[in-house]
Design a protein around this motif. Structure first.
Motif, PDB file in Angstrom:
ATOM      1  N   GLU A 244      45.470  43.189  35.549  1.00 39.53           N
ATOM      2  CA  GLU A 244      46.290  43.948  36.494  1.00 39.53           C
ATOM      3  C   GLU A 244      46.411  45.417  36.125  1.00 39.53           C
ATOM      4  OE1 GLU A 244      50.932  44.153  38.080  1.00 39.53           O
ATOM      5  OE2 GLU A 244      50.229  42.319  37.124  1.00 39.53           O
ATOM      6  N   PHE A 245      46.691  45.710  34.875  1.00 39.50           N
ATOM      7  CA  PHE A 245      46.990  47.084  34.493  1.00 39.50           C
ATOM      8  C   PHE A 245      45.758  47.907  34.113  1.00 39.50           C
ATOM      9  CE2 PHE A 245      50.997  44.783  33.132  1.00 39.50           C
ATOM     10  CZ  PHE A 245      51.657  45.045  34.326  1.00 39.50           C
ATOM     11  N   LEU A 246      44.754  47.267  33.515  1.00 40.84           N
ATOM     12  CA  LEU A 246      43.546  48.006  33.117  1.00 40.84           C
ATOM     13  C   LEU A 246      42.373  47.776  34.059  1.00 40.84           C
ATOM     14  CD1 LEU A 246      43.721  47.680  29.220  1.00 40.84           C
ATOM     15  CD2 LEU A 246      44.429  49.596  30.672  1.00 40.84           C
ATOM     16  N   GLY A 247      42.485  46.794  34.959  1.00 43.82           N
ATOM     17  CA  GLY A 247      41.447  46.579  35.957  1.00 43.82           C
ATOM     18  C   GLY A 247      40.199  45.883  35.446  1.00 43.82           C
ATOM     19  N   PHE A 248      40.285  45.161  34.347  1.00 46.20           N
ATOM     20  CA  PHE A 248      39.145  44.422  33.813  1.00 46.20           C
ATOM     21  C   PHE A 248      38.914  43.167  34.651  1.00 46.20           C
ATOM     22  CE2 PHE A 248      38.856  45.698  29.053  1.00 46.20           C
ATOM     23  CZ  PHE A 248      39.106  47.023  29.356  1.00 46.20           C
ATOM     24  N   PRO A 249      37.679  42.687  34.693  1.00 50.05           N
ATOM     25  CA  PRO A 249      37.452  41.383  35.341  1.00 50.05           C
ATOM     26  C   PRO A 249      38.053  40.284  34.471  1.00 50.05           C
ATOM     27  CG  PRO A 249      35.418  42.217  34.358  1.00 50.05           C
ATOM     28  CD  PRO A 249      36.456  43.282  34.179  1.00 50.05           C
ATOM     29  N   GLU A 250      38.911  39.494  35.043  1.00 48.23           N
ATOM     30  CA  GLU A 250      39.595  38.422  34.312  1.00 48.23           C
ATOM     31  C   GLU A 250      39.561  37.159  35.159  1.00 48.23           C
ATOM     32  OE1 GLU A 250      41.294  38.347  31.221  1.00 48.23           O
ATOM     33  OE2 GLU A 250      40.443  40.313  30.800  1.00 48.23           O
ATOM     34  N   PRO A 251      39.607  35.994  34.526  1.00 51.13           N
ATOM     35  CA  PRO A 251      39.657  34.755  35.307  1.00 51.13           C
ATOM     36  C   PRO A 251      41.004  34.637  36.026  1.00 51.13           C
ATOM     37  CG  PRO A 251      39.930  34.286  32.965  1.00 51.13           C
ATOM     38  CD  PRO A 251      39.617  35.754  33.086  1.00 51.13           C
ATOM     39  N   PRO A 252      41.059  33.826  37.077  1.00 53.57           N
ATOM     40  CA  PRO A 252      42.355  33.591  37.730  1.00 53.57           C
ATOM     41  C   PRO A 252      43.372  33.068  36.711  1.00 53.57           C
ATOM     42  CG  PRO A 252      40.558  32.612  39.000  1.00 53.57           C
ATOM     43  CD  PRO A 252      39.972  33.072  37.699  1.00 53.57           C
TER      44      PRO A 252
END
Length: 188
Positions: free
Chosen positions: A74-82
């Motif tokens: 959310e804050f750094l905009g990295f691709p993360e899993p749900p």
């Protein structure tokens, strides 16, 4: 010294901007310290809480994984899993340990690709705006807070506390020189 290093130094990529290599090195090192701390627990310890108003070991492990996902996603905009795919399917110490490393490794090349303008950009952080580099360091400090809670739990459970940034009462090594006296603090 640290018992295990699931993220080997050879797995840490080179930062596109050398000024920010320390971020990658720090994130890998801090993740290794967390993994070492977590590995000291047994599954029977997961429900332990030092006080009725304290989080249990299990709650802290789960929070660490979920809050890292939020900070990086959310804050750094990295691709993360749900978010619902972040906690391990099995609530065991090994499963949480392994999931910590699985989630951390893909973040390293994303961090490595970022340059100074990206790190210094101001973005939303909860109800304020902060530079991304500030958010990264806040994440590191947040992790250290929860690792400290867990080292207290280890001590109360009469388990060895790992050396984190220096020797602990349970782990020392040749050459360790803890600053526990005025004389030691006064060395130049």
């Amino acid at each position: 010294m640290q018992a295990s290093s699931p993220i080997a130094s050879s797995a840490v990529p080179t930062a596109a901007d050398p000024l920010f290599q320390h971020l990658l090195d720090t994130y890998a090192s801090e993740t290794n310290k967390v993994a070492d701390c977590w590995s000291r627990f047994q599954d029977a310890d997961l429900l332990f809480r030092p006080h009725a108003r304290s989080s249990s070991v299990l709650e802290i492990l789960k929070h660490q994984l979920l809050s890292e996902r939020r900070f990086f996603g959310e804050f750094l905009g990295f691709p993360e899993p749900p978010a619902n795919q972040v906690p391990p399917a099995t609530e065991s110490v090994k499963a949480f340990h392994d999931r910590l490393i699985e989630l951390a490794l893909p973040r390293l090349p994303v961090m490595a690709a970022r340059t100074q303008p990206w790190w210094l950009e101001t973005v939303p952080f909860f109800d304020v705006k902060r530079q991304r580099i500030w958010i990264f360091w806040r994440r590191v400090l947040h992790t250290a807070e929860h690792r400290t809670q867990l080292t207290v739990a280890l001590r109360l459970l009469e388990k060895p506390v790992p050396a984190i940034y220096g020797p602990s009462a349970d782990e020392r090594w040749a050459g360790a020189d803890p600053t526990t006296s005025v004389d030691a603090a006064g060395r130049k």
